[in-house]
Write an enzyme that holds these catalytic residues in place. Structure first.
Site, PDB file in Angstrom:
ATOM      1  N   GLU A   1       0.852  -1.186   0.000  1.00  0.00           N
ATOM      2  CA  GLU A   1       0.000   0.000   0.000  1.00  0.00           C
ATOM      3  C   GLU A   1       0.891   1.240   0.000  1.00  0.00           C
ATOM      4  O   GLU A   1       1.927   1.286   0.668  1.00  0.00           O
ATOM      5  CB  GLU A   1      -0.870  -0.017   1.259  1.00  0.00           C
ATOM      6  CG  GLU A   1      -1.807   1.168   1.397  1.00  0.00           C
ATOM      7  CD  GLU A   1      -2.594   1.131   2.699  1.00  0.00           C
ATOM      8  OE1 GLU A   1      -3.765   1.524   2.683  1.00  0.00           O
ATOM      9  OE2 GLU A   1      -2.026   0.698   3.730  1.00  0.00           O
TER      10      GLU A   1
ATOM     11  N   LYS B   1     -10.237  -0.113  -1.864  1.00  0.00           N
ATOM     12  CA  LYS B   1     -10.303  -0.435  -0.437  1.00  0.00           C
ATOM     13  C   LYS B   1     -11.654  -0.080   0.171  1.00  0.00           C
ATOM     14  O   LYS B   1     -12.121   1.062   0.067  1.00  0.00           O
ATOM     15  CB  LYS B   1      -9.181   0.308   0.292  1.00  0.00           C
ATOM     16  CG  LYS B   1      -9.030  -0.036   1.763  1.00  0.00           C
ATOM     17  CD  LYS B   1      -7.854   0.745   2.330  1.00  0.00           C
ATOM     18  CE  LYS B   1      -7.607   0.442   3.799  1.00  0.00           C
ATOM     19  NZ  LYS B   1      -6.499   1.274   4.328  1.00  0.00           N
TER      20      LYS B   1
ATOM     21  N   CYS C   1      -4.588  -3.586   3.598  1.00  0.00           N
ATOM     22  CA  CYS C   1      -4.287  -3.098   4.938  1.00  0.00           C
ATOM     23  C   CYS C   1      -5.424  -3.315   5.951  1.00  0.00           C
ATOM     24  O   CYS C   1      -5.625  -4.431   6.417  1.00  0.00           O
ATOM     25  CB  CYS C   1      -3.885  -1.623   4.858  1.00  0.00           C
ATOM     26  SG  CYS C   1      -2.959  -1.038   6.308  1.00  0.00           S
TER      27      CYS C   1
END
Length: 315
Positions: free
Chosen positions: A73, A148, A191
């Protein structure tokens, strides 16, 4: 079981045995199993410098036999303020993605770009972005994009953590089906998505064999939870888990935990890049081990239907 050590970049002051490096190179380049490279880096606001680091990591991974390379990321940059983060962002048609498609095509390697600052659909009016995980094939084609879904809005004053991702970022609208790649069927996360087992289980139900969580974990949350969460996601889905990572100080306001990690379907850690230096780990993806694990402990067959797990809500 071969456990990969982190191969440190040329900037490291640590000494690695040339014999060990040669043995690793020979093993991976001649392996009958598909090989993945899981990378660790320290991105800054300098996009050109970051691209150079990524290019070097990808070239090294390809030389060592990787058919797919995973970058973390924020591989493109990590800004020092909301304003800088937004000003450095690009569209998918911009120079950054174009240069990575060129790298993939030139080296004939698949790339996982683990979190690209993509300008949103209403950029001209709202100046908001997506955090986008992009998969590029060895022909240089974009084959999948996951945006995301879970944004990191967390205040932990006792840990010195204060981040509000939603101040600049739009949550992605949906999950993306796992992607067939040379190393297996890859399910995409980013993440903070790691903390939501519903996501990993949904990807596993759609055929994922490998889950990816490219990250820039904070030092405090990483030390407490990173390896535990990655191993838990591997164990409950019986998938390989590959997690590229950011490490060290990006600027005077932010540092990342590091420990790029690879975990097998039994929850065993196959490689760990540590908390100090950029580098990469080389991982053989043994899909027969995955099949054996699922056959010997058929957890998914034992899972009850969705209604069962929501039955308490109806009482």
């Amino acid at each position: 079981m071969f456990r990969s050590r982190c191969i440190l970049t040329a900037s490291s002051h640590l000494f690695l045995s040339s014999v060990w490096r040669t043995q690793l190179l020979n093993r991976m380049s001649s392996s009958p199993l598909p090989v993945a490279a899981v990378c660790q880096m320290t991105a800054t606001p300098d996009k050109e410098a970051n691209l150079s680091v990524c290019n070097n990591l990808v070239e090294e991974a390809k030389q060592k036999g990787a058919s797919m390379v995973f970058l973390p990321e924020g591989f493109d940059y990590i800004g020092s303020s909301r304003e800088e983060t937004l000003s450095l962002s690009e569209s998918l048609e911009g120079e950054t993605v174009s240069r990575f498609t060129d790298i993939a095509r030139k080296l004939e390697v698949w790339l996982s770009l683990g979190g690209f600052h993509e300008r949103g659909p209403n950029w001209e009016t709202d100046k908001r972005i997506y955090n986008s995980h992009i998969i590029i094939n060895d022909k240089g084609d974009i084959v999948s994009i996951y945006r995301k879904a879970h944004l990191f809005d967390v205040e932990l004053p006792e840990k010195g953590v204060s981040l509000k991702e939603s101040a600049s970022t739009i949550p992605g609208p949906s999950l993306i089906a796992p992607v067939q790649t040379p190393i297996g069927k890859v399910g995409l996360g980013i993440c903070y998505d790691l903390r939501f087992p519903e996501l990993s289980l949904a990807l596993q139900r759609q055929g994922a064999e490998i889950l990816t969580y490219p990250s820039a974990f904070t030092v405090a949350t990483g030390a407490a939870h990173w390896e535990t969460l990655l191993r838990a996601r591997a164990i409950e889905t019986q998938c390989f888990v590959l997690a590229a990572a950011q490490v060290g100080p990006h600027h005077d306001k932010r540092s990342s935990y590091g420990h790029a990690l690879a975990v097998d379907p039994w929850g065993e850690v196959l490689g760990d890049c540590g908390a100090e230096q950029p580098g990469l780990i080389m991982v053989e993806i043994h899909l027969e081990k995955l099949r054996n694990t699922r056959r010997n402990m058929p957890v998914q067959e034992h899972r009850r239907n969705t209604d069962f797990y929501h039955s308490l809500e109806k009482t």
